[in-house]
Structures are given as C-alpha cells and as structure tokens.
Design an enzyme around this catalytic site. Structure first.
Site, PDB file in Angstrom:
ATOM      1  N   ARG A  14       0.526  -1.399   0.107  1.00  0.00           N
ATOM      2  CA  ARG A  14      -0.099   0.043   0.034  1.00  0.00           C
ATOM      3  C   ARG A  14       0.798   1.478  -0.097  1.00  0.00           C
ATOM      4  NH1 ARG A  14      -3.260  -1.098   5.289  1.00  0.00           N
ATOM      5  NH2 ARG A  14      -1.165  -1.507   5.843  1.00  0.00           N
ATOM      6  N   LYS A  57       1.665 -19.405   5.053  1.00  0.00           N
ATOM      7  CA  LYS A  57       0.936 -19.656   6.258  1.00  0.00           C
ATOM      8  C   LYS A  57       0.808 -18.171   7.115  1.00  0.00           C
ATOM      9  CE  LYS A  57       4.274 -19.987   9.857  1.00  0.00           C
ATOM     10  NZ  LYS A  57       4.660 -20.288  10.822  1.00  0.00           N
ATOM     11  N   LYS A  83      13.515 -27.520   2.729  1.00  0.00           N
ATOM     12  CA  LYS A  83      14.947 -27.537   3.412  1.00  0.00           C
ATOM     13  C   LYS A  83      15.733 -28.688   2.722  1.00  0.00           C
ATOM     14  CE  LYS A  83      14.319 -25.039   7.779  1.00  0.00           C
ATOM     15  NZ  LYS A  83      15.130 -24.067   7.555  1.00  0.00           N
ATOM     16  N   GLU A 121      13.009 -22.359  19.103  1.00  0.00           N
ATOM     17  CA  GLU A 121      13.375 -21.088  18.717  1.00  0.00           C
ATOM     18  C   GLU A 121      14.135 -20.371  19.892  1.00  0.00           C
ATOM     19  OE1 GLU A 121      10.743 -18.908  15.459  1.00  0.00           O
ATOM     20  OE2 GLU A 121       9.512 -20.049  16.916  1.00  0.00           O
ATOM     21  N   ASP A 179       0.653 -21.750  15.056  1.00  0.00           N
ATOM     22  CA  ASP A 179       1.693 -21.343  14.154  1.00  0.00           C
ATOM     23  C   ASP A 179       2.675 -22.202  13.796  1.00  0.00           C
ATOM     24  OD1 ASP A 179       3.086 -18.778  13.065  1.00  0.00           O
ATOM     25  OD2 ASP A 179       4.439 -19.026  14.444  1.00  0.00           O
ATOM     26  N   HIS A 223       4.423 -26.904  10.241  1.00  0.00           N
ATOM     27  CA  HIS A 223       5.631 -27.247  10.197  1.00  0.00           C
ATOM     28  C   HIS A 223       5.839 -28.737  11.077  1.00  0.00           C
ATOM     29  CE1 HIS A 223       6.604 -23.616   8.698  1.00  0.00           C
ATOM     30  NE2 HIS A 223       6.747 -22.835   9.898  1.00  0.00           N
ATOM     31  N   LYS A 228       8.922 -20.711  21.818  1.00  0.00           N
ATOM     32  CA  LYS A 228       9.891 -19.527  21.732  1.00  0.00           C
ATOM     33  C   LYS A 228      10.676 -19.286  22.853  1.00  0.00           C
ATOM     34  CE  LYS A 228       7.244 -16.952  18.404  1.00  0.00           C
ATOM     35  NZ  LYS A 228       8.365 -17.040  17.119  1.00  0.00           N
TER      36      LYS A 228
HETATM   37  P1  NAP Z   1       4.619  -7.832   7.566  1.00  0.00           P
HETATM   38  O1  NAP Z   1       5.943  -7.475   7.744  1.00  0.00           O
HETATM   39  O2  NAP Z   1       3.501  -7.201   8.394  1.00  0.00           O
HETATM   40  O3  NAP Z   1       4.316  -7.160   6.070  1.00  0.00           O
HETATM   41  C1  NAP Z   1       3.087  -7.437   5.508  1.00  0.00           C
HETATM   42  C2  NAP Z   1       2.849  -6.654   3.974  1.00  0.00           C
HETATM   43  O4  NAP Z   1       1.629  -6.627   3.806  1.00  0.00           O
HETATM   44  C3  NAP Z   1       3.639  -5.183   3.899  1.00  0.00           C
HETATM   45  O5  NAP Z   1       4.372  -5.237   2.764  1.00  0.00           O
HETATM   46  C4  NAP Z   1       2.166  -4.415   4.003  1.00  0.00           C
HETATM   47  O6  NAP Z   1       2.690  -3.198   3.184  1.00  0.00           O
HETATM   48  C5  NAP Z   1       1.212  -5.394   3.228  1.00  0.00           C
HETATM   49  N1  NAP Z   1      -0.084  -5.011   3.484  1.00  0.00           N
HETATM   50  C6  NAP Z   1      -0.557  -4.645   4.452  1.00  0.00           C
HETATM   51  N2  NAP Z   1      -1.936  -4.437   4.153  1.00  0.00           N
HETATM   52  C7  NAP Z   1      -2.137  -4.452   2.962  1.00  0.00           C
HETATM   53  C8  NAP Z   1      -3.108  -4.108   2.102  1.00  0.00           C
HETATM   54  N3  NAP Z   1      -4.549  -3.943   2.593  1.00  0.00           N
HETATM   55  N4  NAP Z   1      -3.056  -4.407   1.028  1.00  0.00           N
HETATM   56  C9  NAP Z   1      -1.986  -4.698   0.372  1.00  0.00           C
HETATM   57  N5  NAP Z   1      -0.910  -4.921   1.172  1.00  0.00           N
HETATM   58  C10 NAP Z   1      -0.985  -4.758   2.290  1.00  0.00           C
HETATM   59  O7  NAP Z   1       4.360  -9.175   7.283  1.00  0.00           O
HETATM   60  P2  NAP Z   1       5.291 -10.383   7.038  1.00  0.00           P
HETATM   61  O8  NAP Z   1       6.043 -10.775   8.361  1.00  0.00           O
HETATM   62  O9  NAP Z   1       6.207 -10.325   5.881  1.00  0.00           O
HETATM   63  O10 NAP Z   1       4.603 -11.666   6.642  1.00  0.00           O
HETATM   64  C11 NAP Z   1       3.662 -11.939   5.677  1.00  0.00           C
HETATM   65  C12 NAP Z   1       2.683 -13.037   5.599  1.00  0.00           C
HETATM   66  O11 NAP Z   1       3.678 -14.234   5.645  1.00  0.00           O
HETATM   67  C13 NAP Z   1       2.193 -13.512   6.979  1.00  0.00           C
HETATM   68  O12 NAP Z   1       0.908 -13.909   6.543  1.00  0.00           O
HETATM   69  C14 NAP Z   1       2.896 -14.029   8.065  1.00  0.00           C
HETATM   70  O13 NAP Z   1       2.208 -14.794   8.775  1.00  0.00           O
HETATM   71  C15 NAP Z   1       3.667 -15.136   6.761  1.00  0.00           C
HETATM   72  N6  NAP Z   1       4.923 -15.551   7.263  1.00  0.00           N
HETATM   73  C16 NAP Z   1       5.827 -14.583   7.700  1.00  0.00           C
HETATM   74  C17 NAP Z   1       7.352 -15.076   8.176  1.00  0.00           C
HETATM   75  C18 NAP Z   1       8.262 -13.951   8.573  1.00  0.00           C
HETATM   76  O14 NAP Z   1       9.205 -14.693   8.720  1.00  0.00           O
HETATM   77  N7  NAP Z   1       8.183 -12.813   8.578  1.00  0.00           N
HETATM   78  C19 NAP Z   1       7.377 -16.515   8.164  1.00  0.00           C
HETATM   79  C20 NAP Z   1       6.441 -17.328   7.766  1.00  0.00           C
HETATM   80  C21 NAP Z   1       5.347 -16.764   7.396  1.00  0.00           C
HETATM   81  P3  NAP Z   1       1.930  -1.864   3.426  1.00  0.00           P
HETATM   82  O15 NAP Z   1       1.894  -1.734   4.806  1.00  0.00           O
HETATM   83  O16 NAP Z   1       2.857  -0.789   2.756  1.00  0.00           O
HETATM   84  O17 NAP Z   1       0.508  -1.992   2.520  1.00  0.00           O
END
Ligand code: NAP
Length: 486
Positions: free
Chosen positions: A47, A145, A179, A213, A232, A237, A337
């Site tokens: 966004r 996920k 992995k 973790e 989670d 996993h 965790k």
């Molecule tokens: P994050 O850092 O909170 O990023 C969320 C992303 O979504 C940002 O780019 C945000 O950008 C965008 N977003 C939010 N609202 C939006 C909207 N209405 N329209 C379009 N884009 C929008 O989350 P993340 O940690 O990267 O995780 C993303 C997904 O992967 C989640 O479902 C999480 O559970 C999963 N996941 C993450 C990890 C990890 O290590 N981080 C591991 C496994 C799974 P803007 O705010 O600029 O829109």
C-alpha cells in the site's frame, strides 16, 4: 544451470519482513545462479507510496545484508532492472487496474502471485486479480502460512481462492518442506532399502520432533498473540515433518502420489479431544529469563502483548497414528519460543537389542538413534554402538554422520530459493494440497477447543529453558525423555 521459464512474479507484501528477509534475497541468489531469464520481472506490491528507486534501494540494502560477501555488483546491475514497484491496496479496485496495465502484453509468461500478506487479505486480493483478468491460464498463486486460524476459516479462504485458481495452480507454502535435509530424509527412506524394514512398530521405539526457537515474539507480537504456537507451528511445520517420517512409500515421484500419502497419515492421526488433551498436551508461556547470556523479558511484558494474555508460546504433545505401521509408536512433538537454543531436529529412537551379550554403557544415548537436524546446521547422524578400543568387548556410542556442508561443499539452496523455483516451474511436490490442510486443521481444532473448555492455562517456563517441567513429566510417564535430557 538451466534458466527458468520467463515469469512475472507479483509479490504482494513486497515491503514486508518475509519479502525483504527471505524472498527477494532468494530471487537474487537464483539470478546469480543464472536461472532468471532476461525478460522476467519481479513486481513488489504494497500500500505504501514508494517510487521505484525507493523500493529498489530497500531491496538492494536487504540483498547486501543477506548475501554479504556473495553480493556481486555486476550481477546486481543485471538483476536491478527486473525489479519494479506498484502501489496496490488489496481493497482498492483502481490499484488492480493499474497493476493490470503494468502487466499488459505479458500474458504468455508464467505469472506468479505470491501473497506474503496476512491471510485475511487473500480473498480480496484474489477477487481483485480475477476482476481485472490478471489470473491468466498460466498464473499461479502462492499462499503463505498461516492459512486461516481454524478449519472453518481455512476452508473459507480455500473456497474463495479456489473459485479463482484451480487447485493445481495453488501453492501453499510450508518452508520446512523446502529444506535440503527434508529432501534428504525422503532420499534416505525411498532411495535405499536399508531403513524400510526397520521403519515402524516393533523396530522404532519413539519419534521426537523438536522445533525450538531462541527468539521471542520480536516484531510479530500482535499476530502471534492471536495465533499461538499450536496454530503457528504445530498445525503446519511439525505435522508436515511428522507426515514425511510416517508416510508410506509413494507409488511414484509424482506430486499427487506424495500428497496422497501425507494426507493418509493426517487422516490416521488418533484424535486428541476432551480430557485426553490434558494428559497428552502441554501448553507453556515464557516468563523473564535469559537468552544467549542476556536478560530478556517475559511474554506478558513484550511490547504489543496484552498483560492478561493466555496465548501459548510453547506446546508439547503426544501424537499417535492408528495404522498398521505405527500403532503403539508415540510421536512426541514440541515447539516453543525463547527456548534454550535454536534447534530443529527429528530424533528417531530404535528399539534396544532383545538380549545384550556385550558390556554396554549405562546410557540411554547408546541406543540406536537416527537424528535429522534441520537447524542450526543441516545434518543426518545415525548413532550406533561400536567396540571401544583395547582389551575386552566394551561398547561405546559413535555417530555415522552425514554433514552436508562437508559431503557436498557446493552451496545448498535456501528453502525459499527451492520453493520459488518450484512455483515458477509449476512443481507442486513440496506444497500442501487443500485436503491435507483440512485434515491438519481437523486434528488441531479439538485440541484448542479442549484447552478452552477445561480452561487449560499455559504453564510458565523460564526464557532460555527447554519449556515447562510438565513437558518432561508428560514424556517420562511413558518411560522416555526428550533427547536433550538424555
Ligand atoms: P509484514 O512485515 O507485516 O508485511 C505485511 C505486508 O503486507 C507489507 O508489505 C504491507 O505493506 C502489506 N499490506 C498490509 N496491508 C495491505 C493491504 N491492505 N493491501 C496490500 N498490502 C498490504 O508481514 P510479514 O512478516 O512479511 O508476513 C507476511 C505473511 O507471511 C504473513 O501471513 C505471515 O504470517 C507470513 N509469514 C511470515 C514469516 C516471517 O518470517 N516474517 C514467516 C512465515 C510466514 P503496506 O503496509 O505498505 O501495505
């Protein structure tokens, strides 16, 4: 290295943590490996109002910090022009129109929509894509996920995504399956005859799967507090790892054959419900302690966590599989965790010999064990007893070990590198099918319901420990110990 087909990868959540830490560095690595064709493009989508230069600057910074000495200036200069940025709010129709404009004339290329956003946006994003005819016949969608928070919500997401993308175009990621060691476990089981006769009841005494973790909730407190360790980590996993160990040999290397076998395992899991849940599961929540020698706060003091939260940051449970191969063999699963160390491993303990004719160490570690370590290093060790040098016949445990970094000095692919290239190639092998996911939730939901019904609050454990004492009691009631307690 053979180049992948030309693709456009539209990365929703392109500014997020996962995209920056994992996905974009993984794509750059595949470019360095020569796999990304000149005409391919990567479109970061979020966004935020960002110019292409600002976005590119963020991607370059993250790639530099993750690749370190592997960052290659010349290859970056080739990679950078492939990256674009598009502002799209999942709920703004005109933004999808602009996205469609930017993909005009590229319908013949493989198109990947990677949804690295909160799952409650999946439906809106897919509907936006369909409305603007972005879902070409060779387009795919990748879902991160957690897919829902229970069986009903997962089904609702799958229904709405399924109305737009047929199942063979839906890639549900569980990065543990990407992995190298997990692939090697498959190779070990189905590429050799050695283990098959030993693989099951009567030969295997118990199986332990640990995903520990040392970190706390970090920046994800709000998300984590709504989710907890069971949803989670265990639902995806740990159950996927259990499936890889417990599944029957698939009839072929076809993705459908493997997914069929994994689903059968999930369907054969003995239901855990009602009071049974109280004796076969342990919930925990960390309190203040130390991590890597530094004092750390407890879960309830973490920024963004409500002071009265009863979310679990630790789960241990005993799973049983009602099948001819596995009846009576306990599978102990645990994840948490702020544990003592970062460690993901599978420990398969074989039965002891029926009669010991040699003098043996009085040590349970001496039992034959197959240890598959996924983190921090990837390795496979088989513990056997060998003769101690010198007079007499005294036995001593030794490891037959396969250290991947020594045996295969070439760089191993990171899980996301493999999974992203599989998506672009259209290979579904390492992704979860809808019915697998449904079966996993069907087993998980009653556990959570029983916790709620019996008001089972998490037991506290000190940050930097191996979890609540109750987890040790649970396993010791069966006469066993966690592998780190031996
Ligand atoms: P994050 O850092 O909170 O990023 C969320 C992303 O979504 C940002 O780019 C945000 O950008 C965008 N977003 C939010 N609202 C939006 C909207 N209405 N329209 C379009 N884009 C929008 O989350 P993340 O940690 O990267 O995780 C993303 C997904 O992967 C989640 O479902 C999480 O559970 C999963 N996941 C993450 C990890 C990890 O290590 N981080 C591991 C496994 C799974 P803007 O705010 O600029 O829109």
């Amino acid at each position: 290295m053979k180049a992948l087909p030309t693709f456009d990868l539209v990365l929703f959540g392109g500014t997020g943590d996962l995209a920056m830490r994992k996905l974009l560095p993984a794509l750059f690595r595949r470019h360095i490996a020569g796999e990304i064709s000149t005409d391919s493009s990567i479109i970061g989508v979020a966004r935020s109002d960002l110019s292409r230069e600002e976005y590119l600057g963020q991607v370059e910074t993250t790639c530099r910090s993750h690749l370190k000495q592997d960052f290659d200036e010349a290859r970056w200069a080739e990679f950078a022009p492939k990256i674009r940025y598009q502002k799209v709010d999942a709920h703004a129709d005109q933004d999808f129109q602009a996205l469609a404009q930017s993909l005009l004339g590229r319908d013949s290329y493989v198109r990947v929509f990677f949804l690295s956003t909160a799952p409650d946006l999946f439906t809106a994003i897919c509907e936006g894509l369909a409305k603007h005819r972005l879902n070409t016949p060779i387009s795919r969608v990748v879902l991160e996920k957690p897919l829902g928070h229970d069986r009903a919500s997962a089904n609702a997401i799958n229904e709405s995504v399924g109305a737009i993308f047929t199942e063979d175009r839906v890639f549900r990621i569980d990065h543990y399956l990407g992995k190298e060691t997990v692939q090697n476990l498959l190779a070990l089981r189905f590429g050799n005859m050695l283990f098959e006769p030993l693989w099951g009841r009567g030969r295997i005494q118990n199986v332990q799967i640990t995903v520990a973790e040392d970190l706390g909730v970090e920046r994800r407190a709000e998300f984590y507090d709504r989710t907890g360790a069971l949803r989670d980590m265990v639902q995806n996993h740990l159950l996927q790892l259990l499936c890889i160990i417990a599944m029957e040999p698939p009839a072929s290397s076809d993705p459908a054959a493997m997914r069929d076998e994994k689903r059968k395992v999930l369907r054969a899991l003995k239901p855990l419900a009602g009071r049974d849940v109280l004796s076969k599961t342990v919930r925990g929540q960390y309190k203040a302690g130390a991590s890597n020698g530094e004092p750390v706060v407890g879960y309830l003091q973490e920024k963004g966590v409500p002071a009265s939260s009863t979310t679990e940051t630790f789960v241990a449970l005993k799973a049983e599989i009602d099948s001819w191969r596995w009846a009576g063999v306990p599978f102990y699963l645990r994840t948490g965790k702020r544990m003592q160390e970062r460690l993901s491993e599978i420990v398969i303990t074989f039965e002891d010999v029926p009669v010991a004719i040699y003098e043996r160490p009085d040590d349970a570690r001496a039992w034959n064990r197959l240890i598959i370590q996924l983190q921090p290093e990837e390795s496979i060790n088989l513990g056997v007893l060998a003769k101690s040098p010198g007079a007499g016949m005294r036995l001593k445990p030794v490891d037959l070990s396969l250290d991947f970094s020594e045996t295969f000095p070439e760089r191993q692919l990171d899980a996301y590198e493999r999974l992203l290239t599989d998506v672009i190639k259209g290979n579904l092998m390492l992704f979860m099918r809808r019915d697998e996911l449904d079966a996993a939730w069907q087993w998980i939901d009653p556990i959570r319901e029983a916790w709620e019904q019996h008001d089972e609050r998490p037991k506290s454990y000190t940050a930097g420990s191996w979890g609540p004492a109750a987890a040790s009691s649970m396993i010791s009631r069966d006469g066993f110990s966690w592998s780190n307690e031996l």
